[in-house]
Design a protein around this motif. Structure first.
Motif, PDB file in Angstrom:
ATOM      1  N   TYR A  55      -8.875  13.583  10.623  1.00 36.20           N
ATOM      2  CA  TYR A  55      -9.408  13.443  11.983  1.00 36.20           C
ATOM      3  C   TYR A  55      -9.231  14.726  12.779  1.00 36.20           C
ATOM      4  CZ  TYR A  55     -10.055   8.362  11.859  1.00 36.20           C
ATOM      5  OH  TYR A  55     -10.496   7.098  11.575  1.00 36.20           O
ATOM      6  N   ASN A  57      -8.305  15.384  16.653  1.00 35.78           N
ATOM      7  CA  ASN A  57      -7.765  14.629  17.790  1.00 35.78           C
ATOM      8  C   ASN A  57      -7.403  15.546  18.948  1.00 35.78           C
ATOM      9  OD1 ASN A  57      -6.487  12.486  15.431  1.00 35.78           O
ATOM     10  ND2 ASN A  57      -7.383  11.619  17.268  1.00 35.78           N
ATOM     11  N   ARG A 123       1.678   6.685  17.519  1.00 35.12           N
ATOM     12  CA  ARG A 123       0.681   7.592  16.950  1.00 35.12           C
ATOM     13  C   ARG A 123       0.987   9.056  17.269  1.00 35.12           C
ATOM     14  NH1 ARG A 123      -4.993   4.164  17.623  1.00 35.12           N
ATOM     15  NH2 ARG A 123      -4.223   2.441  16.364  1.00 35.12           N
TER      16      ARG A 123
HETATM   17  N1  ROI Z   1      -6.105   8.341  12.504  1.00 38.67           N
HETATM   18  C1  ROI Z   1      -6.041   9.562  13.069  1.00 38.67           C
HETATM   19  N2  ROI Z   1      -5.357  10.524  12.453  1.00 38.67           N
HETATM   20  N3  ROI Z   1      -6.655   9.851  14.242  1.00 38.67           N
HETATM   21  C2  ROI Z   1      -7.373   8.908  14.915  1.00 38.67           C
HETATM   22  O1  ROI Z   1      -7.920   9.198  15.997  1.00 38.67           O
HETATM   23  C3  ROI Z   1      -7.456   7.614  14.362  1.00 38.67           C
HETATM   24  N4  ROI Z   1      -8.128   6.618  14.988  1.00 38.67           N
HETATM   25  C4  ROI Z   1      -8.164   5.389  14.517  1.00 38.67           C
HETATM   26  C5  ROI Z   1      -7.472   4.993  13.236  1.00 38.67           C
HETATM   27  C6  ROI Z   1      -8.514   4.396  12.292  1.00 38.67           C
HETATM   28  C7  ROI Z   1      -6.387   3.986  13.564  1.00 38.67           C
HETATM   29  N5  ROI Z   1      -6.854   6.110  12.573  1.00 38.67           N
HETATM   30  C8  ROI Z   1      -6.802   7.352  13.138  1.00 38.67           C
HETATM   31  O2  ROI Z   1      -8.810   4.454  15.195  1.00 38.67           O
END
Ligand code: ROI
Length: 160
Positions: A55, A57, A123
């Motif tokens: 991803y 982010n 997260r």
């Molecule tokens: N994993 C990462 N690394 N970044 C995200 O933004 C992200 N978003 C999500 C899920 C699928 C939980 N995993 C993710 O919605």
């Protein structure tokens, strides 16, 4: 009445970095709102099924006179514009995800919105970007975001 609002951005399909940059511009153009700043932009390992791309982010900070529900309508329409579908696999890949992480110190829990965002404390791709912007950020539950880092490793996340 205006509120400081942190918005998480995530994307892992179809030129995700370009998508995140466009989404930041779109957030900067929201009505009755002022774009304040954005965190570093990161590459992160997928949370959820591992058979999906890494991803991109980031977290943005805006100041807005919109209500949380008004803002949510705007963030959904930005997601839709970038081809977001809502039928895929649970925790699967997505073209663009915009999550309202914090809306001032408000606690919202209804059929459309849960704020603070339910995943915030677990997260790395939310916590570290939040700290880029506001190192002394404290959640409405009085937890300091910096304190969360001791339980949440970077998991290979790197600024790009
Ligand atoms: N994993 C990462 N690394 N970044 C995200 O933004 C992200 N978003 C999500 C899920 C699928 C939980 N995993 C993710 O919605």
């Amino acid at each position: 009445m205006s509120e400081l609002v942190y918005i998480g951005l995530g994307a892992n399909l179809q030129s995700p970095l370009a998508t995140i940059k466009l989404a930041l511009e779109e957030l900067a153009n929201l009505p009755n709102s002022e774009f304040i700043t954005v965190s570093k932009i990161y590459s992160s390992k997928p949370m959820g099924p591992a058979d999906q791309p890494d991803y991109i982010n980031a977290v943005a900070l805006i100041k807005t006179e919109l209500t949380a529900h008004e803002l949510f309508k705007h963030t959904c329409s930005i997601e839709d514009k970038h081809g977001r579908t809502r039928l895929g696999e649970h925790w699967g890949a997505r073209t663009l995800d915009l999550d309202i992480l914090l809306f001032g110190q408000q606690l919202i829990n209804d059929e459309t919105l849960i704020i603070p965002h339910y995943g915030l404390q677990q997260r790395e791709f939310v916590i570290y970007p939040l700290l880029d912007i506001t190192p002394d950020l404290v959640l409405p539950c009085s937890t300091s975001v910096a304190a969360l880092t001791s339980n949440i490793p970077l998991n290979g996340m790197t600024p790009i």
